[in-house]
Write a protein that holds these residues in place. Structure first.
Motif, mmCIF file in Angstrom:
data_model
loop_
_atom_site.group_PDB
_atom_site.id
_atom_site.type_symbol
_atom_site.label_atom_id
_atom_site.label_comp_id
_atom_site.label_asym_id
_atom_site.label_seq_id
_atom_site.Cartn_x
_atom_site.Cartn_y
_atom_site.Cartn_z
ATOM 1 N N ALA B 86 -27.266 36.439 73.256
ATOM 2 C CA ALA B 86 -26.627 37.733 73.463
ATOM 3 C C ALA B 86 -26.153 38.248 72.110
ATOM 4 C CB ALA B 86 -25.441 37.595 74.413
ATOM 5 N N ASP B 87 -25.570 39.440 72.130
ATOM 6 C CA ASP B 87 -24.903 39.979 70.952
ATOM 7 C C ASP B 87 -23.428 39.596 71.011
ATOM 8 O OD1 ASP B 87 -26.844 42.996 71.257
ATOM 9 O OD2 ASP B 87 -27.206 41.280 69.944
ATOM 10 N N TYR B 88 -22.875 39.306 69.840
ATOM 11 C CA TYR B 88 -21.459 38.938 69.758
ATOM 12 C C TYR B 88 -20.764 39.833 68.735
ATOM 13 C CZ TYR B 88 -22.571 34.873 72.529
ATOM 14 O OH TYR B 88 -22.981 34.051 73.558
ATOM 15 N N TYR B 89 -19.599 40.324 69.114
ATOM 16 C CA TYR B 89 -18.826 41.203 68.248
ATOM 17 C C TYR B 89 -17.414 40.645 68.074
ATOM 18 C CZ TYR B 89 -22.403 44.760 69.167
ATOM 19 O OH TYR B 89 -23.586 45.460 69.267
ATOM 20 N N CYS B 90 -16.929 40.687 66.840
ATOM 21 C CA CYS B 90 -15.517 40.393 66.625
ATOM 22 C C CYS B 90 -14.755 41.711 66.584
ATOM 23 C CB CYS B 90 -15.297 39.616 65.332
ATOM 24 S SG CYS B 90 -15.814 40.473 63.825
ATOM 25 N N SER B 91 -13.450 41.612 66.737
ATOM 26 C CA SER B 91 -12.597 42.779 66.647
ATOM 27 C C SER B 91 -11.256 42.350 66.087
ATOM 28 C CB SER B 91 -12.406 43.399 68.035
ATOM 29 O OG SER B 91 -11.470 44.457 67.985
ATOM 30 N N SER B 92 -10.608 43.238 65.370
ATOM 31 C CA SER B 92 -9.298 42.939 64.830
ATOM 32 C C SER B 92 -8.378 44.142 64.932
ATOM 33 C CB SER B 92 -9.405 42.522 63.356
ATOM 34 O OG SER B 92 -8.127 42.318 62.792
ATOM 35 N N TYR B 93 -7.123 43.863 65.210
ATOM 36 C CA TYR B 93 -6.082 44.875 65.118
ATOM 37 C C TYR B 93 -5.843 45.108 63.633
ATOM 38 C CZ TYR B 93 -1.894 47.335 66.817
ATOM 39 O OH TYR B 93 -0.968 48.279 67.153
ATOM 40 N N THR B 94 -5.415 46.315 63.263
ATOM 41 C CA THR B 94 -5.224 46.621 61.843
ATOM 42 C C THR B 94 -3.787 47.054 61.562
ATOM 43 O OG1 THR B 94 -5.637 49.011 61.806
ATOM 44 C CG2 THR B 94 -7.572 47.577 61.962
ATOM 45 N N ILE B 95 -3.476 47.141 60.287
ATOM 46 C CA ILE B 95 -2.119 47.529 59.897
ATOM 47 C C ILE B 95 -1.845 48.995 60.250
ATOM 48 C CG2 ILE B 95 -1.987 45.822 58.054
ATOM 49 C CD1 ILE B 95 -2.461 48.150 56.082
ATOM 50 N N ASP B 96 -2.877 49.754 60.568
ATOM 51 C CA ASP B 96 -2.716 51.163 60.953
ATOM 52 C C ASP B 96 -2.533 51.341 62.459
ATOM 53 O OD1 ASP B 96 -5.305 51.902 58.573
ATOM 54 O OD2 ASP B 96 -3.129 51.995 58.296
ATOM 55 N N ASP B 97 -2.346 50.213 63.171
ATOM 56 C CA ASP B 97 -2.209 50.260 64.629
ATOM 57 C C ASP B 97 -3.481 50.762 65.294
ATOM 58 O OD1 ASP B 97 1.204 51.289 64.234
ATOM 59 O OD2 ASP B 97 0.456 49.296 64.716
ATOM 60 N N THR B 98 -4.612 50.472 64.679
ATOM 61 C CA THR B 98 -5.908 50.787 65.272
ATOM 62 C C THR B 98 -6.697 49.485 65.401
ATOM 63 O OG1 THR B 98 -6.951 51.200 63.119
ATOM 64 C CG2 THR B 98 -5.922 53.096 64.219
ATOM 65 N N TYR B 99 -7.912 49.593 65.922
ATOM 66 C CA TYR B 99 -8.778 48.421 66.032
ATOM 67 C C TYR B 99 -10.066 48.683 65.260
ATOM 68 C CZ TYR B 99 -5.856 47.054 70.021
ATOM 69 O OH TYR B 99 -4.804 46.714 70.828
ATOM 70 N N VAL B 100 -10.672 47.609 64.795
ATOM 71 C CA VAL B 100 -11.974 47.713 64.148
ATOM 72 C C VAL B 100 -12.856 46.596 64.688
ATOM 73 C CG1 VAL B 100 -11.220 46.323 62.161
ATOM 74 C CG2 VAL B 100 -13.166 47.896 61.943
ATOM 75 N N PHE B 101 -14.123 46.932 64.932
ATOM 76 C CA PHE B 101 -15.084 45.945 65.416
ATOM 77 C C PHE B 101 -15.959 45.449 64.263
ATOM 78 C CE2 PHE B 101 -14.793 45.576 69.950
ATOM 79 C CZ PHE B 101 -14.174 46.746 70.369
ATOM 80 N N GLY B 102 -16.566 44.302 64.489
ATOM 81 C CA GLY B 102 -17.548 43.788 63.560
ATOM 82 C C GLY B 102 -18.895 44.465 63.763
ATOM 83 N N SER B 103 -19.805 44.204 62.854
ATOM 84 C CA SER B 103 -21.132 44.815 62.892
ATOM 85 C C SER B 103 -22.031 44.213 63.954
ATOM 86 C CB SER B 103 -21.795 44.682 61.523
ATOM 87 O OG SER B 103 -21.676 43.351 61.034
ATOM 88 N N GLY B 104 -21.639 43.069 64.493
ATOM 89 C CA GLY B 104 -22.398 42.453 65.575
ATOM 90 C C GLY B 104 -23.376 41.394 65.092
ATOM 91 N N THR B 105 -23.519 40.348 65.882
ATOM 92 C CA THR B 105 -24.438 39.244 65.572
ATOM 93 C C THR B 105 -25.290 38.935 66.787
ATOM 94 O OG1 THR B 105 -22.887 38.232 64.010
ATOM 95 C CG2 THR B 105 -24.609 36.810 64.935
ATOM 96 N N LYS B 106 -26.593 38.906 66.588
ATOM 97 C CA LYS B 106 -27.516 38.523 67.667
ATOM 98 C C LYS B 106 -27.691 37.016 67.618
ATOM 99 C CE LYS B 106 -30.699 38.946 70.852
ATOM 100 N NZ LYS B 106 -30.394 39.375 72.235
ATOM 101 N N VAL B 107 -27.379 36.361 68.702
ATOM 102 C CA VAL B 107 -27.547 34.904 68.797
ATOM 103 C C VAL B 107 -28.838 34.585 69.521
ATOM 104 C CG1 VAL B 107 -26.648 32.805 69.868
ATOM 105 C CG2 VAL B 107 -25.107 34.329 68.624
ATOM 106 N N TYR B 108 -29.679 33.779 68.886
ATOM 107 C CA TYR B 108 -30.937 33.329 69.474
ATOM 108 C C TYR B 108 -30.832 31.838 69.776
ATOM 109 C CZ TYR B 108 -32.883 37.705 67.664
ATOM 110 O OH TYR B 108 -33.131 39.026 67.391
ATOM 111 N N VAL B 109 -31.224 31.482 70.983
ATOM 112 C CA VAL B 109 -31.246 30.075 71.374
ATOM 113 C C VAL B 109 -32.696 29.597 71.321
ATOM 114 C CG1 VAL B 109 -30.687 28.402 73.160
ATOM 115 C CG2 VAL B 109 -29.238 30.423 72.831
ATOM 116 N N LEU B 110 -32.954 28.644 70.448
ATOM 117 C CA LEU B 110 -34.332 28.192 70.223
ATOM 118 C C LEU B 110 -34.779 27.157 71.241
ATOM 119 C CD1 LEU B 110 -34.024 27.884 66.349
ATOM 120 C CD2 LEU B 110 -34.795 29.863 67.691
#
Lengths: 118, 110
Positions: B86-110
């Motif tokens: 699946a795709d996996y995304y991180c997210s973080s709260y910021t000092i501006d009281d907003t949120y930011v997401f990561g660019s996303g990672t595709k996980v492949y199971v071989l």
């Protein structure tokens, strides 16, 4: 069971407006911050805005501040996103999410598609 | 409000472990322990897997674990299973009281 159901998406011309709604159930809506997050076609997630339990505080990402307005109606357990001056780059699936702690969404709706095109 | 940096893809064989990194700054990931991770299968809404860096919501497998060091958070999936692709995304709260997401990672199971 927590349920979030978005509606209001559709095709709109550049410069137009649209109002999204999110009907919440299965939890005390008035006790939680709520957020809107979008995902462009083939792209990643982008947090857009959130609103405090009583509607007294709102925060926005720079790309939509001044164009989008988040609001809520606790009596109807509903969340809204008024979108004005829409651009092609606003084309995306829009999700509403229940916010906990410092996490934008522990529960998400299935999303509503907004397409901005002439 | 920059996007957090994640590798575009990570792969691993069935049963093994993989780790996905999420790099931000002292204004977001490095500020407090307010990093979360989401799993998204194609055509589906994101699902919360980890919050507050290392806490798991009820119902999420213990094969998923999170950690953080400085401005970089990590998600480890142990005992990889086919359904973890699946795709996996991180997210973080910021000092501006907003949120930011990561660019996303595709996980492949071989």
């Amino acid at each position: 069971e927590v349920q979030l159901v978005e509606s209001g998406g559709g095709l709109v011309q550049p410069g137009g407006s649209l109002r999204l709604s999110c009907a919440a159930s299965g939890f005390p809506f008035s006790s939680y911050w709520m957020s809107w997050v979008r995902q462009g076609p083939g792209k990643g997630l982008e947090w857009l805005a959130n609103i405090k339990q009583d509607g007294s505080e709102e925060y926005y990402v720079d790309s939509v501040r001044g164009r989008f307005t988040i609001s809520r109606d606790n009596a109807k357990s509903s969340l809204f996103l008024q979108m004005n001056s829409l651009r092609a780059e606003d084309t995306a699936i829009y999700y509403c999410a229940k916010t906990i702690s410092a996490t934008p969404g522990d529960y998400w709706g299935q999303g509503t598609l907004v397409t901005v095109s002439s | 409000q920059s996007v957090l940096t994640q590798p575009a893809s990570v792969s691993g064989p069935l049963g093994q472990s993989i780790t996905i990194s999420c790099t931000g700054t002292s204004n977001d990931v490095g500020d407090k322990n307010w990093v979360s991770w989401y799993q998204q299968h194609p055509g589906r809404a994101p699902k919360l897997m980890i919050y507050d860096v290392s806490d798991r919501p009820s119902g999420v497998s213990s094969r998923f674990s999170g950690s953080k060091s400085g401005n970089t958070a990590s998600l480890t999936i142990s005992g990889l299973q086919a359904e973890d692709e699946a795709d996996y995304y991180c997210s973080s709260y910021t000092i501006d009281d907003t949120y930011v997401f990561g660019s996303g990672t595709k996980v492949y199971v071989l």
